[in-house]
Motif scaffolding. Structure first.
Motif, mmCIF file in Angstrom:
data_model
loop_
_atom_site.group_PDB
_atom_site.id
_atom_site.type_symbol
_atom_site.label_atom_id
_atom_site.label_comp_id
_atom_site.label_asym_id
_atom_site.label_seq_id
_atom_site.Cartn_x
_atom_site.Cartn_y
_atom_site.Cartn_z
ATOM 1 N N SER A 47 -7.653 -3.996 -0.506
ATOM 2 C CA SER A 47 -8.889 -3.201 -0.639
ATOM 3 C C SER A 47 -8.707 -1.995 -1.544
ATOM 4 C CB SER A 47 -9.398 -2.774 0.747
ATOM 5 O OG SER A 47 -8.410 -2.039 1.432
ATOM 6 N N GLY A 48 -7.463 -1.633 -1.880
ATOM 7 C CA GLY A 48 -7.257 -0.553 -2.846
ATOM 8 C C GLY A 48 -6.618 0.709 -2.290
ATOM 9 N N LYS A 49 -6.055 0.616 -1.076
ATOM 10 C CA LYS A 49 -5.451 1.803 -0.450
ATOM 11 C C LYS A 49 -4.304 2.356 -1.308
ATOM 12 C CE LYS A 49 -4.445 -0.447 3.351
ATOM 13 N NZ LYS A 49 -4.936 -1.780 2.914
ATOM 14 N N SER A 50 -3.398 1.469 -1.702
ATOM 15 C CA SER A 50 -2.262 1.930 -2.512
ATOM 16 C C SER A 50 -2.748 2.452 -3.862
ATOM 17 C CB SER A 50 -1.260 0.796 -2.742
ATOM 18 O OG SER A 50 -0.804 0.311 -1.512
ATOM 19 N N SER A 51 -3.760 1.803 -4.421
ATOM 20 C CA SER A 51 -4.297 2.257 -5.713
ATOM 21 C C SER A 51 -4.789 3.697 -5.601
ATOM 22 C CB SER A 51 -5.440 1.349 -6.164
ATOM 23 O OG SER A 51 -4.998 0.013 -6.264
ATOM 24 N N LEU A 53 -3.787 5.938 -3.321
ATOM 25 C CA LEU A 53 -2.625 6.819 -3.108
ATOM 26 C C LEU A 53 -1.889 7.066 -4.426
ATOM 27 C CD1 LEU A 53 -1.067 5.469 0.218
ATOM 28 C CD2 LEU A 53 -2.371 7.556 -0.094
ATOM 29 N N HIS A 54 -1.756 6.024 -5.234
ATOM 30 C CA HIS A 54 -1.035 6.182 -6.508
ATOM 31 C C HIS A 54 -1.775 7.118 -7.464
ATOM 32 C CE1 HIS A 54 1.248 2.160 -5.815
ATOM 33 N NE2 HIS A 54 1.716 3.150 -5.107
ATOM 34 N N ALA A 55 -3.103 7.039 -7.442
ATOM 35 C CA ALA A 55 -3.874 7.947 -8.300
ATOM 36 C C ALA A 55 -3.785 9.375 -7.769
ATOM 37 C CB ALA A 55 -5.331 7.489 -8.372
ATOM 38 N N ALA A 56 -3.894 9.514 -6.431
ATOM 39 C CA ALA A 56 -3.827 10.855 -5.825
ATOM 40 C C ALA A 56 -2.445 11.466 -6.023
ATOM 41 C CB ALA A 56 -4.154 10.765 -4.335
ATOM 42 N N GLY A 57 -1.424 10.612 -6.071
ATOM 43 C CA GLY A 57 -0.046 11.078 -6.220
ATOM 44 C C GLY A 57 0.404 11.190 -7.659
ATOM 45 N N LEU A 58 -0.509 11.013 -8.581
ATOM 46 C CA LEU A 58 -0.234 11.142 -10.025
ATOM 47 C C LEU A 58 0.794 10.140 -10.512
ATOM 48 C CD1 LEU A 58 0.028 15.051 -10.307
ATOM 49 C CD2 LEU A 58 -1.940 13.631 -9.816
ATOM 50 N N ILE A 202 -2.838 9.108 4.778
ATOM 51 C CA ILE A 202 -1.954 8.070 5.312
ATOM 52 C C ILE A 202 -2.653 6.724 5.355
ATOM 53 C CG2 ILE A 202 -0.585 7.407 7.339
ATOM 54 C CD1 ILE A 202 -0.610 10.447 8.072
ATOM 55 N N ALA A 203 -2.183 5.791 4.526
ATOM 56 C CA ALA A 203 -2.749 4.437 4.552
ATOM 57 C C ALA A 203 -2.064 3.657 5.662
ATOM 58 C CB ALA A 203 -2.510 3.745 3.212
ATOM 59 N N THR A 204 -2.856 2.977 6.461
ATOM 60 C CA THR A 204 -2.264 2.205 7.557
ATOM 61 C C THR A 204 -3.143 1.031 7.962
ATOM 62 O OG1 THR A 204 -1.329 2.340 9.786
ATOM 63 C CG2 THR A 204 -3.284 3.667 9.372
ATOM 64 N N HIS A 205 -2.489 0.005 8.488
ATOM 65 C CA HIS A 205 -3.216 -1.103 9.109
ATOM 66 C C HIS A 205 -3.249 -0.906 10.623
ATOM 67 C CE1 HIS A 205 -3.744 -3.759 5.671
ATOM 68 N NE2 HIS A 205 -2.530 -3.417 5.280
ATOM 69 N N ASN A 206 -2.567 0.149 11.082
ATOM 70 C CA ASN A 206 -2.434 0.368 12.510
ATOM 71 C C ASN A 206 -3.606 1.200 13.035
ATOM 72 O OD1 ASN A 206 -1.693 1.373 15.035
ATOM 73 N ND2 ASN A 206 0.491 1.278 14.546
ATOM 74 N N MET A 207 -4.561 0.509 13.657
ATOM 75 C CA MET A 207 -5.786 1.177 14.096
ATOM 76 C C MET A 207 -5.523 2.171 15.215
ATOM 77 S SD MET A 207 -7.805 0.038 12.015
ATOM 78 C CE MET A 207 -9.343 0.669 12.628
ATOM 79 N N GLU A 208 -4.506 1.881 16.001
ATOM 80 C CA GLU A 208 -4.146 2.800 17.085
ATOM 81 C C GLU A 208 -3.744 4.156 16.484
ATOM 82 O OE1 GLU A 208 -4.023 2.660 20.349
ATOM 83 O OE2 GLU A 208 -2.678 4.329 20.820
ATOM 84 N N LEU A 209 -2.873 4.112 15.454
ATOM 85 C CA LEU A 209 -2.460 5.367 14.809
ATOM 86 C C LEU A 209 -3.648 6.016 14.098
ATOM 87 C CD1 LEU A 209 1.053 4.830 13.240
ATOM 88 C CD2 LEU A 209 0.423 5.723 15.472
#
Ligand SMILES: Nc1ncnc2c1ncn2[C@@H]1O[C@H](COP(=O)(O)OP(=O)(O)OP(=O)(O)O)[C@@H](O)[C@H]1O
Length: 234
Positions: A47-51, A53-58, A202-209
Motif C-alpha cells: 500500500s506504500g508504507k515504506s515508500s 517512510l523513505h520519502a519522510a526519511g530523505l 511507525i509502519a506496522t501490520h500489528n493492529m494490537e500495537l
C-alpha cells in the motif's frame, strides 16, 4: 496540538517506473507528526508504507509534494545536506536490525555518533546510558549473536536514537518478534519517545500495537485515512 510538527508532509506523491508503465502508490499524502507523538501507519502489503517512510526519511525523493523536518523544507537540499540532516535529525529502525555482527551492543550504538564526529570515549559513554535506559545495561559488551531477538531490536532502537534525532521512522520494528517481546520492545520505544520528545512514525501490520499509538493512519489507494487508536493500557 500547540507545538510545531517535527515532520510535515504535504501533497506527497510517489510514482515508480515499471515495465507496465507508471505505478503511483502515494497520491497526495498530508501528514504532521508532533514532538513526543507516536503515529502508526497501517495498510496492506504494497500500500506504500515504506515508500512514505523513505520519502519522510530523505532516502528517496518524492515525485511531487513537500517534506519539512523541523520546519525546514528539504526538497531543495543537495545530497550532502540531506545526508547531514538524516544523520543528525532522523533515526531509522527496520524489521531486521542490521546491526554490525563484529561490534558489541555499545559500539553499534556508538557508531553513528562516531560518524557524526563524537570522540570514542564519549560516544561509548553515551551509548551505555542509552542502552541502560533500554534495559540493556548488563549487555553492553555482547555482540548481536549473543543477544536475543528482542535485545537486538532494542540495540537497533538505541542506534537510531544515538545522535538525538528529532524524528524516528520505524518500518515493522517488531515484525520478527513474538507477541510478548514485541510488546516490550514497543513499550521501550514509546517510553523513549515520551522522554526524549522524538516524533515517531511507525509502519506496522500489528493492529494490537497500532492501537497503542497516539494516532493511527491507514494508507488506502494512495491516501491516508485516520483510524481510531483504541488505546488501552497493557
Ligand atoms: N523501486 C520500485 N520500483 C517499482 N515499484 C516499486 C518500487 N518500490 C516499491 N514499489 C511498489 O510500490 C508499492 C508500494 O511498496 P511499499 O514497499 O511502499 O509498500 P508497503 O506498504 O511498505 O508494503 P509491505 O507492507 O509489504 O512492506 C508496491 O506495489 C511495490 O511493489
Amino acid at each position: 496540538m500547540s507545538k510545531a510538527p517535527i515532520l510535515s508532509v504535504r501533497g506527497l506523491t510517489r510514482t515508480y517506473d515499471t515495465a507496465q508503465g507508471g505505478l503511483t502508490v502515494l497520491k497526495g499524502v498530508d501528514l504532521d507528526v508532533y514532538p513526543g507523538e507516536l503515529v502508526g501507519l497501517i495498510g496492506p502489503s504494497g500500500s506504500g508504507k515504506s515508500s512514505l517512510l523513505h520519502a519522510a526519511g530523505l532516502l528517496e525523493k518524492p515525485t511531487s509534494g513537500t517534506v519539512a523536518i523541523d520546519g525546514e523544507q528539504v526538497g531543495d537540499l543537495d545530497e550532502r545536506a540531506r545526508t547531514r540532516l538524516r544523520l543528525g535529525r532522523i533515526g531509522f529502525v527496520y524489521q531486521f536490525h542490521h546491526l554490525l555482527p563484529e561490534f558489541d551492543a555499545r559500539d553499534n550504538v556508538a557508531l553513528p555518533m562516531r560518524i557524526a564526529g563524537v570522540a570514542q570515549d564519549e560516544a561509548r559513554k553515551r551509548a551505555a546510558v542509552t542502552l541502560t535506559a533500554l534495559g540493556l545495561g548488563e549487555r553492553l559488551t555482547h555482540q548481536p549473536a549473543q543477544l536475543s531477538g528482542g535485545e537486538q531490536q532494542r540495540v537497533a532502537i538505541g542506534r537510531a536514537l544515538a545522535n538525538g534525532p528529532r524524528l524516528l521512522l520505524a518500518d515493522e520494528p517488531t515484525g520478527n518478534l513474538d507477541p510478548t517481546t514485541s510488546q516490550s520492545v514497543f513499550e521501550s520505544l514509546r517510553d523513549l519517545a515520551k522522554t526524549t520528545g522524538v516524533a515517531a512514525l511507525i509502519a506496522t501490520h500489528n493492529m494490537e500495537l497500532a492501537g497503542h499509538m497516539d494516532r493511527v493512519f491507514a494508507l488506502k489507494d494512495g491516501h491516508l485515512e485516520q483510524r481510531e487508536a483504541q488505546s488501552h493500557a497493557y
